[in-house]
Design a protein around this motif. Structure first.
Motif, PDB file in Angstrom:
ATOM      1  N   ILE A   1      33.114  20.791  31.166  1.00  0.00           N
ATOM      2  CA  ILE A   1      32.218  21.408  30.443  1.00  0.00           C
ATOM      3  C   ILE A   1      31.831  20.815  28.937  1.00  0.00           C
ATOM      4  N   ASN A   2      30.675  20.884  28.555  1.00  0.00           N
ATOM      5  CA  ASN A   2      30.095  20.813  27.154  1.00  0.00           C
ATOM      6  C   ASN A   2      30.192  21.974  26.354  1.00  0.00           C
ATOM      7  N   PRO A   3      31.373  22.187  25.418  1.00  0.00           N
ATOM      8  CA  PRO A   3      31.378  23.539  24.904  1.00  0.00           C
ATOM      9  C   PRO A   3      30.080  24.004  23.785  1.00  0.00           C
ATOM     10  N   ARG A   4      29.513  23.108  23.384  1.00  0.00           N
ATOM     11  CA  ARG A   4      28.072  23.624  22.648  1.00  0.00           C
ATOM     12  C   ARG A   4      27.121  23.995  23.954  1.00  0.00           C
ATOM     13  N   LEU A   5      27.169  23.673  24.872  1.00  0.00           N
ATOM     14  CA  LEU A   5      25.940  23.903  26.010  1.00  0.00           C
ATOM     15  C   LEU A   5      26.476  25.339  26.539  1.00  0.00           C
ATOM     16  N   PHE A   6      27.697  25.372  26.780  1.00  0.00           N
ATOM     17  CA  PHE A   6      28.219  26.652  27.488  1.00  0.00           C
ATOM     18  C   PHE A   6      28.207  27.709  26.295  1.00  0.00           C
ATOM     19  N   ALA A   7      28.434  27.545  25.225  1.00  0.00           N
ATOM     20  CA  ALA A   7      28.113  28.657  24.133  1.00  0.00           C
ATOM     21  C   ALA A   7      26.827  29.052  24.225  1.00  0.00           C
ATOM     22  N   PHE A   8      25.890  28.157  24.266  1.00  0.00           N
ATOM     23  CA  PHE A   8      24.384  28.430  24.285  1.00  0.00           C
ATOM     24  C   PHE A   8      24.293  29.466  25.627  1.00  0.00           C
ATOM     25  N   PHE A   9      24.643  29.066  26.853  1.00  0.00           N
ATOM     26  CA  PHE A   9      24.557  29.920  28.133  1.00  0.00           C
ATOM     27  C   PHE A   9      25.221  31.076  28.038  1.00  0.00           C
ATOM     28  N   PHE A  10      26.261  31.188  27.366  1.00  0.00           N
ATOM     29  CA  PHE A  10      27.195  32.416  27.057  1.00  0.00           C
ATOM     30  C   PHE A  10      26.288  33.372  26.127  1.00  0.00           C
TER      31      PHE A  10
END
Length: 217
Positions: free
Chosen positions: A150-159
């Motif tokens: 996963i890409n942490p920045r994208l997952f943080a955005f989705f989260f």
């Protein structure tokens, strides 16, 4: 000489302002109405704040302090990522009951009521959560607690998108009705069920790698 307002009175004025800005938006909210409801004159209000815009920003900072405190409480320590997620979900539910206007004000801003300040407000509001979420997602990935692909920045955005929608679903009329349509009216009162079901969703997202998902050929 004007009598100095107590901290309690200043807090009351800010809460009145948050309520009015949430109901009418930053541009349409009437400073005279805010002053009257607060039991002070506009002159007294402007003694403490730099015009309507300065007062609006003070109200926004009041709401942001509550958001920041909730996030900091949830991410303190070395809890696993799902424990942090659970704390954040419960904080959102609690905030919606204790300070619903904070969430409504947030929604009012995101809906375009302050377009001329969009970049500044986005940096102030979203910077708090983005730094926190990217940080603990990346740390969980380094520690091997969540999937590696996963890409942490994208997952943080989705989260954050999920948590933001949950905030609006508890506080904003349209999204509350939307919640009822999807989940049933009774679910708005069943906080525990919402917590557990959303945690299942997050657990799947954070732990199931793409290679583990069966695909039809």
């Amino acid at each position: 000489m004007l009598k100095k307002l107590s901290e309690a009175k200043l807090q009351e004025i800010l809460e009145t302002g948050i309520s009015e800005f949430a109901a009418h938006g930053p541009d349409k909210a009437n400073i005279n109405v805010i002053a009257k409801k607060s039991g002070v004159s506009v002159g007294v209000l402007y003694k403490y704040y730099d015009g309507k815009e300065g007062f609006f920003k003070a109200c926004l900072k009041q709401a942001l302090r509550a958001l920041e405190a909730a996030i900091e409480e949830a991410i303190q320590g070395d809890d696993k990522i799902l424990v942090r997620a659970e704390k954040l979900i419960r904080a959102i539910q609690r905030s919606a009951k204790e300070n619903p206007n904070y969430n409504v004000l947030y929604h009012e801003i995101t809906a375009g009521s302050s377009q001329r300040h969009a970049a500044t407000l986005a940096a102030e509001i979203e910077g708090i959560s983005s730094r926190a979420y990217v940080g603990f997602i990346a740390k969980a990935q380094e520690d091997g607690d969540i999937r590696k692909d996963i890409n942490p920045r994208l997952f943080a955005f989705f989260f954050d998108n999920m948590l933001t929608m949950l905030q609006f679903s508890y506080s904003c009329e349209y999204y509350r009705e939307r919640f009822k349509i999807y989940c049933g009216e009774e679910m708005l009162a069943d906080d525990e069920r919402v917590v557990q079901e959303l945690l299942k969703f997050f657990e799947s997202a954070f732990t199931t790698e793409q290679s583990q998902i069966p695909h039809k050929r």
